[in-house]
Scaffold this motif. Structure first.
Motif, PDB file in Angstrom:
ATOM      1  N   PHE A  51       0.844  -1.293  -0.060  1.00  0.00           N
ATOM      2  CA  PHE A  51       0.170   0.116  -0.061  1.00  0.00           C
ATOM      3  C   PHE A  51       0.859   1.253   0.007  1.00  0.00           C
ATOM      4  O   PHE A  51       0.600   2.203  -0.683  1.00  0.00           O
ATOM      5  CB  PHE A  51      -0.938  -0.194   1.179  1.00  0.00           C
ATOM      6  CG  PHE A  51      -1.895   1.207   1.240  1.00  0.00           C
ATOM      7  CD1 PHE A  51      -3.061   1.170   0.653  1.00  0.00           C
ATOM      8  CD2 PHE A  51      -1.669   2.431   2.230  1.00  0.00           C
ATOM      9  CE1 PHE A  51      -4.019   2.208   0.652  1.00  0.00           C
ATOM     10  CE2 PHE A  51      -2.575   3.141   2.424  1.00  0.00           C
ATOM     11  CZ  PHE A  51      -3.624   3.440   1.495  1.00  0.00           C
ATOM     12  N   THR A  52       1.956   1.261   0.793  1.00  0.00           N
ATOM     13  CA  THR A  52       2.767   2.506   0.658  1.00  0.00           C
ATOM     14  C   THR A  52       3.515   2.675  -0.388  1.00  0.00           C
ATOM     15  O   THR A  52       3.711   3.609  -1.044  1.00  0.00           O
ATOM     16  CB  THR A  52       4.050   2.250   1.764  1.00  0.00           C
ATOM     17  OG1 THR A  52       3.297   1.762   3.160  1.00  0.00           O
ATOM     18  CG2 THR A  52       4.986   3.352   1.851  1.00  0.00           C
ATOM     19  N   PHE A  53       4.014   1.434  -1.073  1.00  0.00           N
ATOM     20  CA  PHE A  53       4.757   1.407  -2.173  1.00  0.00           C
ATOM     21  C   PHE A  53       3.861   2.118  -3.323  1.00  0.00           C
ATOM     22  O   PHE A  53       4.419   2.839  -4.106  1.00  0.00           O
ATOM     23  CB  PHE A  53       5.267  -0.085  -2.639  1.00  0.00           C
ATOM     24  CG  PHE A  53       6.052   0.052  -4.122  1.00  0.00           C
ATOM     25  CD1 PHE A  53       7.285   0.327  -4.012  1.00  0.00           C
ATOM     26  CD2 PHE A  53       5.476  -0.022  -5.449  1.00  0.00           C
ATOM     27  CE1 PHE A  53       8.001   0.193  -5.070  1.00  0.00           C
ATOM     28  CE2 PHE A  53       6.154   0.049  -6.442  1.00  0.00           C
ATOM     29  CZ  PHE A  53       7.633   0.202  -6.330  1.00  0.00           C
ATOM     30  N   VAL A  54       2.689   1.638  -3.758  1.00  0.00           N
ATOM     31  CA  VAL A  54       1.783   2.103  -4.689  1.00  0.00           C
ATOM     32  C   VAL A  54       1.496   3.491  -4.404  1.00  0.00           C
ATOM     33  O   VAL A  54       1.656   4.325  -5.280  1.00  0.00           O
ATOM     34  CB  VAL A  54       0.447   1.198  -4.810  1.00  0.00           C
ATOM     35  CG1 VAL A  54      -0.549   1.805  -5.485  1.00  0.00           C
ATOM     36  CG2 VAL A  54       0.929  -0.311  -4.981  1.00  0.00           C
ATOM     37  N   LEU A  55       0.967   3.830  -3.175  1.00  0.00           N
ATOM     38  CA  LEU A  55       0.463   5.456  -3.063  1.00  0.00           C
ATOM     39  C   LEU A  55       1.829   6.288  -3.367  1.00  0.00           C
ATOM     40  O   LEU A  55       1.609   7.391  -4.022  1.00  0.00           O
ATOM     41  CB  LEU A  55       0.106   5.749  -1.668  1.00  0.00           C
ATOM     42  CG  LEU A  55      -1.586   5.113  -1.325  1.00  0.00           C
ATOM     43  CD1 LEU A  55      -2.134   5.654  -0.195  1.00  0.00           C
ATOM     44  CD2 LEU A  55      -2.183   5.452  -2.670  1.00  0.00           C
ATOM     45  N   SER A  56       2.841   6.136  -2.668  1.00  0.00           N
ATOM     46  CA  SER A  56       3.963   6.699  -2.732  1.00  0.00           C
ATOM     47  C   SER A  56       4.701   6.737  -3.915  1.00  0.00           C
ATOM     48  O   SER A  56       5.648   7.747  -4.375  1.00  0.00           O
ATOM     49  CB  SER A  56       5.212   6.447  -1.688  1.00  0.00           C
ATOM     50  OG  SER A  56       5.629   5.294  -1.829  1.00  0.00           O
ATOM     51  N   ALA A  57       4.321   5.887  -5.182  1.00  0.00           N
ATOM     52  CA  ALA A  57       4.864   6.105  -6.440  1.00  0.00           C
ATOM     53  C   ALA A  57       3.956   6.973  -7.372  1.00  0.00           C
ATOM     54  O   ALA A  57       4.449   7.310  -8.393  1.00  0.00           O
ATOM     55  CB  ALA A  57       4.863   4.496  -6.895  1.00  0.00           C
ATOM     56  N   LEU A  58       2.923   7.246  -6.665  1.00  0.00           N
ATOM     57  CA  LEU A  58       1.745   8.213  -7.641  1.00  0.00           C
ATOM     58  C   LEU A  58       2.409   9.655  -7.375  1.00  0.00           C
ATOM     59  O   LEU A  58       1.709  10.595  -6.793  1.00  0.00           O
ATOM     60  CB  LEU A  58       0.466   8.138  -7.110  1.00  0.00           C
ATOM     61  CG  LEU A  58      -0.049   6.661  -7.332  1.00  0.00           C
ATOM     62  CD1 LEU A  58      -1.298   6.608  -6.450  1.00  0.00           C
ATOM     63  CD2 LEU A  58      -0.035   6.192  -8.578  1.00  0.00           C
ATOM     64  N   LYS A  59       3.428   9.960  -8.226  1.00  0.00           N
ATOM     65  CA  LYS A  59       4.192  11.481  -8.004  1.00  0.00           C
ATOM     66  C   LYS A  59       3.520  12.183  -9.011  1.00  0.00           C
ATOM     67  O   LYS A  59       3.063  12.059 -10.133  1.00  0.00           O
ATOM     68  CB  LYS A  59       5.644  11.111  -8.332  1.00  0.00           C
ATOM     69  CG  LYS A  59       6.337  10.773  -9.651  1.00  0.00           C
ATOM     70  CD  LYS A  59       7.500  11.089  -9.635  1.00  0.00           C
ATOM     71  CE  LYS A  59       8.339  10.629 -11.081  1.00  0.00           C
ATOM     72  NZ  LYS A  59       9.775  10.885 -11.056  1.00  0.00           N
ATOM     73  N   MET A  60       3.539  13.504  -8.545  1.00  0.00           N
ATOM     74  CA  MET A  60       2.969  14.786  -9.256  1.00  0.00           C
ATOM     75  C   MET A  60       3.977  15.929  -9.363  1.00  0.00           C
ATOM     76  O   MET A  60       5.103  16.010  -8.140  1.00  0.00           O
ATOM     77  CB  MET A  60       1.847  15.160  -8.662  1.00  0.00           C
ATOM     78  CG  MET A  60       0.524  14.209  -8.919  1.00  0.00           C
ATOM     79  SD  MET A  60      -0.776  15.170  -7.903  1.00  0.00           S
ATOM     80  CE  MET A  60      -1.238  16.306  -8.728  1.00  0.00           C
ATOM     81  N   PRO A  61       4.406  16.431 -10.407  1.00  0.00           N
ATOM     82  CA  PRO A  61       5.466  17.421 -10.363  1.00  0.00           C
ATOM     83  C   PRO A  61       5.318  18.512  -9.409  1.00  0.00           C
ATOM     84  O   PRO A  61       3.823  19.071  -9.054  1.00  0.00           O
ATOM     85  CB  PRO A  61       5.292  18.155 -11.916  1.00  0.00           C
ATOM     86  CG  PRO A  61       4.401  17.060 -12.582  1.00  0.00           C
ATOM     87  CD  PRO A  61       3.664  16.282 -11.602  1.00  0.00           C
ATOM     88  N   SER A  67       8.625  16.144  -5.697  1.00  0.00           N
ATOM     89  CA  SER A  67       7.810  15.837  -6.222  1.00  0.00           C
ATOM     90  C   SER A  67       6.688  15.585  -5.075  1.00  0.00           C
ATOM     91  O   SER A  67       6.918  15.540  -3.724  1.00  0.00           O
ATOM     92  CB  SER A  67       7.648  14.482  -7.006  1.00  0.00           C
ATOM     93  OG  SER A  67       8.090  13.311  -6.101  1.00  0.00           O
ATOM     94  N   SER A  68       5.309  15.818  -5.339  1.00  0.00           N
ATOM     95  CA  SER A  68       4.123  15.715  -4.372  1.00  0.00           C
ATOM     96  C   SER A  68       3.448  14.148  -4.625  1.00  0.00           C
ATOM     97  O   SER A  68       3.481  13.909  -6.047  1.00  0.00           O
ATOM     98  CB  SER A  68       3.300  16.760  -4.689  1.00  0.00           C
ATOM     99  OG  SER A  68       3.756  17.987  -4.227  1.00  0.00           O
ATOM    100  N   HIS A  69       3.232  13.459  -3.578  1.00  0.00           N
ATOM    101  CA  HIS A  69       2.474  12.294  -3.881  1.00  0.00           C
ATOM    102  C   HIS A  69       2.026  12.120  -2.543  1.00  0.00           C
ATOM    103  O   HIS A  69       2.298  12.568  -1.495  1.00  0.00           O
ATOM    104  CB  HIS A  69       3.594  11.278  -4.367  1.00  0.00           C
ATOM    105  CG  HIS A  69       4.606  11.041  -3.448  1.00  0.00           C
ATOM    106  ND1 HIS A  69       4.526  10.216  -2.092  1.00  0.00           N
ATOM    107  CD2 HIS A  69       5.977  11.581  -3.511  1.00  0.00           C
ATOM    108  CE1 HIS A  69       6.060  10.476  -1.784  1.00  0.00           C
ATOM    109  NE2 HIS A  69       6.734  11.278  -2.412  1.00  0.00           N
ATOM    110  N   PRO A  70       1.001  11.220  -2.293  1.00  0.00           N
ATOM    111  CA  PRO A  70       0.364  10.319  -1.059  1.00  0.00           C
ATOM    112  C   PRO A  70       1.868   9.809  -0.707  1.00  0.00           C
ATOM    113  O   PRO A  70       2.722   9.370  -1.409  1.00  0.00           O
ATOM    114  CB  PRO A  70      -0.694   9.590  -1.438  1.00  0.00           C
ATOM    115  CG  PRO A  70      -0.955   9.943  -2.810  1.00  0.00           C
ATOM    116  CD  PRO A  70       0.432  10.362  -3.451  1.00  0.00           C
ATOM    117  N   THR A  71       1.604   9.374   0.615  1.00  0.00           N
ATOM    118  CA  THR A  71       2.693   8.389   1.133  1.00  0.00           C
ATOM    119  C   THR A  71       2.217   7.090   1.679  1.00  0.00           C
ATOM    120  O   THR A  71       2.892   6.053   1.554  1.00  0.00           O
ATOM    121  CB  THR A  71       3.254   9.171   2.612  1.00  0.00           C
ATOM    122  OG1 THR A  71       2.288   9.294   3.454  1.00  0.00           O
ATOM    123  CG2 THR A  71       3.659  10.316   2.246  1.00  0.00           C
ATOM    124  N   GLY A  72       0.971   6.923   2.222  1.00  0.00           N
ATOM    125  CA  GLY A  72       0.382   5.561   2.503  1.00  0.00           C
ATOM    126  C   GLY A  72       0.885   5.089   3.698  1.00  0.00           C
ATOM    127  O   GLY A  72       0.725   3.947   4.180  1.00  0.00           O
TER     128      GLY A  72
END
Length: 231
Positions: A51-61, A67-72
């Motif tokens: 869950f942490t891997f997937v969410l924190s891989a969703l990066k935004m400029p 980058s910005s992203h969730p962390t999970g």
């Protein structure tokens, strides 16, 4: 909020690595102990890492060099407490740096400290506080997930401000600049992550109630009460 490879001065990158290392070592020992003493939790521990891997891989400029992203990371902190997530978060960030070019090896220590050390402790503190105040599980989960995300972005902003102080206003000016840019994307992401966390734990309450009870997320009477309802 992964800081990109080579974006921190070498001395600062080494310093953040030294600061994060004791937490990761302690976390590795905690993981070994958890798996040895409670092998039935392996699947849930793996799910928390995924869950942490997937969410924190969703990066935004966002800020240049980051980058910005969730962390999970808050979900695992609630389930297994912060020390374990320091090690799990390090593994997640290492794989992302090697496989996705997300973050970097020289900045791994800085990224681990912000997301895998500070984030889980803030999440767990928020969770414990909400539960002691008698708040429903959903309130505690929302606060833990959202604040873990926001605290990570605050620490990353500080790390960048230390590395690149403003020529005119110094550290505080740079901190305000980085934090304000991150806030445009990070605050909505934190709120969305809080909602996602609530949905996740509602699902876990249905499909993994005994495990949540054993981990202390649900009160010990929860399983008994549920069984009585179906009797």
């Amino acid at each position: 909020m992964h800081i990109a490879e080579g974006f921190l001065p070498p001395i600062q990158a080494a310093a953040w690595t030294a600061v994060a290392a004791p937490f990761v070592i302690h976390g590795a020992r905690a993981v070994v102990r958890e798996v040895r003493e409670h092998p039935e939790n392996r699947l849930l521990l793996g799910a928390a890492g995924a869950f942490t891997f997937v969410l924190s891989a969703l990066k935004m400029p966002s800020v240049t060099g980051s980058s910005s992203h969730p962390t999970g990371i808050g979900a695992g902190a609630i389930l297994f407490k912060p020390p374990i997530m320091a090690f799990v978060g390090m593994v997640v960030l290492l794989f992302q740096a090697l496989l996705l070019a997300h973050g970097g090896l020289t900045t791994l220590g800085a990224n681990v400290f912000s997301m895998a050390v500070v984030g889980p402790w803030v999440a767990y503190g928020a969770w414990v506080l909400c539960r002691r105040l008698g708040a429903p599980m959903e309130v505690g989960v929302f606060a833990a997930m959202a604040l873990a995300d926001l605290s990570t972005y605050c620490v990353t902003s500080l790390q960048l401000a230390i590395a690149f102080p403003d020529p005119a206003s110094g550290l505080l000016g740079a901190l305000a600049k980085f934090a304000s840019i991150f806030a445009i994307t990070q605050i909505p992401l934190a709120l969305a992550e809080g909602v996602l966390g609530v949905l996740l734990f509602r699902t876990l309450r249905k499909v993994a109630r005994p495990e949540l009870t054993r981990l202390g997320v649900l009160p010990k009477g929860a399983t008994t009460s549920k069984a009585a309802q179906h009797a």
